[in-house]
Design an enzyme around this catalytic site. Structure first.
Site, PDB file in Angstrom:
ATOM      1  N   HIS A   7       4.815  -3.363  11.635  1.00 16.90           N
ATOM      2  CA  HIS A   7       3.678  -2.720  11.004  1.00 16.90           C
ATOM      3  C   HIS A   7       2.288  -3.709  11.301  1.00 16.90           C
ATOM      4  O   HIS A   7       2.032  -4.251  10.510  1.00 16.90           O
ATOM      5  CB  HIS A   7       3.996  -2.718   9.543  1.00 16.90           C
ATOM      6  N   PHE A  58      -3.085  -2.683  -7.284  1.00 21.68           N
ATOM      7  CA  PHE A  58      -3.579  -1.334  -7.211  1.00 21.68           C
ATOM      8  C   PHE A  58      -2.277  -0.714  -6.320  1.00 21.68           C
ATOM      9  O   PHE A  58      -1.798   0.439  -7.039  1.00 21.68           O
ATOM     10  CB  PHE A  58      -4.518  -1.081  -6.130  1.00 21.68           C
ATOM     11  N   THR A  59      -1.588  -1.296  -5.515  1.00 24.67           N
ATOM     12  CA  THR A  59      -0.338  -0.505  -5.197  1.00 24.67           C
ATOM     13  C   THR A  59       0.860  -0.456  -5.977  1.00 24.67           C
ATOM     14  O   THR A  59       1.649   0.653  -6.244  1.00 24.67           O
ATOM     15  CB  THR A  59       0.090  -1.063  -3.642  1.00 24.67           C
ATOM     16  N   ARG A  94      -2.887 -10.253   9.751  1.00 22.30           N
ATOM     17  CA  ARG A  94      -1.427 -10.334   9.012  1.00 22.30           C
ATOM     18  C   ARG A  94      -0.823 -11.891   9.104  1.00 22.30           C
ATOM     19  O   ARG A  94      -0.089 -12.051   8.038  1.00 22.30           O
ATOM     20  CB  ARG A  94      -0.517  -9.188   9.641  1.00 22.30           C
ATOM     21  N   ALA A 128       1.793  -5.739 -10.238  1.00 23.13           N
ATOM     22  CA  ALA A 128       0.845  -4.720 -10.887  1.00 23.13           C
ATOM     23  C   ALA A 128      -0.468  -4.631 -10.485  1.00 23.13           C
ATOM     24  O   ALA A 128      -1.224  -4.169 -10.967  1.00 23.13           O
ATOM     25  CB  ALA A 128       0.838  -5.030 -12.376  1.00 23.13           C
ATOM     26  N   ASN A 155       2.892  -7.487   2.680  1.00 26.58           N
ATOM     27  CA  ASN A 155       2.746  -7.830   3.989  1.00 26.58           C
ATOM     28  C   ASN A 155       2.593  -9.391   4.188  1.00 26.58           C
ATOM     29  O   ASN A 155       2.508 -10.030   3.586  1.00 26.58           O
ATOM     30  CB  ASN A 155       1.153  -7.264   4.417  1.00 26.58           C
ATOM     31  N   ASP A 212       4.487  -8.238 -13.341  1.00 30.12           N
ATOM     32  CA  ASP A 212       3.544  -9.266 -12.865  1.00 30.12           C
ATOM     33  C   ASP A 212       3.528 -10.744 -13.496  1.00 30.12           C
ATOM     34  O   ASP A 212       4.616 -10.902 -14.252  1.00 30.12           O
ATOM     35  CB  ASP A 212       2.078  -8.839 -13.072  1.00 30.12           C
TER      36      ASP A 212
END
EC number: 1.1.1.37
Length: 312
Positions: free
Chosen positions: A180, A15-16, A93, A13, A125, A36
């Site tokens: 990505h 920002f994205t 990453r 939960a 990610n 969450d």
């Protein structure tokens, strides 16, 4: 038999995740469960309630709840995973791999327990490796475990092209393949403005600059924000994928798919053109690539393999 709305659970939960939940509800793609960890349960409930209270103003009827209890997610049609630590300035990453792998394993066990027939879309990610982790941990068939990056990377590419040409983004089409990361492969040869090849409209050096900016797009936002990473465009990209599935639209969209011989790769998750519909990832589209494009895709795949080496 009563007809029910689709049920979509968003894990994470931040920002994205919160933005994704809000957009899903606003588009009435289904009832939304925002999940969450227990320590964040009250803020998660607060965000969900705040979104719900916007429904009379925005005119949507989807329900939204916030929780830390996975029982609330039972029988979800789609589960979107955004949970995990965010990328920070200067962080590669690869640094994220082992921490977020543990999160993926924990989340996936709950998803399998409560929504064994769901379709999972992973955003966390490094997304190629995390999608692979969820696939292996879940035991789900490959068409029901998909990663999101290509829609976002392509959106960034289309944005920069539209700015360059001073045209509507609606008239810009394109595809970004591969992992990505910095070795993603924007396919300029398959990109158009109103049906006209971009190579006919934009000088080579400017196109190369746009490709490079696309590759660095996530990092550009990370550096500008100073804390955290992009969330509006990633959330919108997730919602486009969810919509294609719940409405069985059979959209041609780039997605991170498990490859078993396609494009010459075996046993790896990589961004490729796909058809998304009611069954999840319904088809992988194999484009004819030049030797240069093949080499770039191989380099991108090698970057993904290197990240996967860090998996526990």
């Amino acid at each position: 038999m009563a007809i029910k709305r689709k049920k979509i659970s968003v894990i994470g939960a931040g920002f994205t995740g919160a933005t994704t939940a809000f957009l899903l509800a606003k588009k009435e793609l289904g009832d939304v469960v925002l999940v969450d960890i227990p320590q964040a349960e009250n803020p998660t409930k607060g965000k969900a309630l705040d979104m719900l209270e916007s429904s009379p103003v925005l005119g949507f009827d989807a329900n939204i709840i916030g929780t830390s209890n996975y029982e609330e997610t039972a029988d979800s049609d789609i589960v979107v995973i955004t949970a995990g630590i965010a990328r920070k300035p200067g962080m590669s990453r690869d640094d994220l791999v082992q921490t977020n792998q543990k999160v993926m394993k924990s989340v996936t066990k709950e998803v399998v327990k409560y929504s064994p027939n769901s379709i999972i879309i992973v955003l966390t990610n490094p997304v190629d490796a995390m999608t692979y982790t969820v696939y292996k941990e879940s035991g789900f068939p490959k068409h029901r475990v998909i990663g999101q990056s290509g829609v976002l990377d392509t959106a960034r590419f289309r944005t920069f092209v539209a700015q360059e040409l001073n045209l509507s983004v609606k008239d810009i089409t394109g595809f970004v393949l591969g992992g990505h990361g910095d070795d993603m492969v924007p396919l300029v040869r398959y990109s158009y403005a109103g049906g006209i090849p971009l190579e006919k409209l934009i000088p080579k050096e400017r196109l190369e600059a746009i490709v490079e900016r696309t590759r660095k797009g996530g990092g550009e936002i990370v550096n500008l924000l100073g804390n955290g990473s992009a969330y509006y465009a990633p959330a919108a990209s997730l919602v486009e994928m969810v919509e294609a599935i719940v409405k069985d639209q059979r959209r041609v969209l780039p997605a991170i798919a498990y490859l078993e011989g396609e494009y010459g790769f075996e046993g790896i998750y990589l961004g490729v053109p796909t058809i998304l519909g009611g069954n999840g990832l319904e088809q992988i589209i194999e484009l004819e690539l030049t030797d240069e494009e093949k080499a770039a895709l191989e380099k991108s795949a090698e970057s993904v393999r290197n990240v996967m080496k860090a998996l526990i």
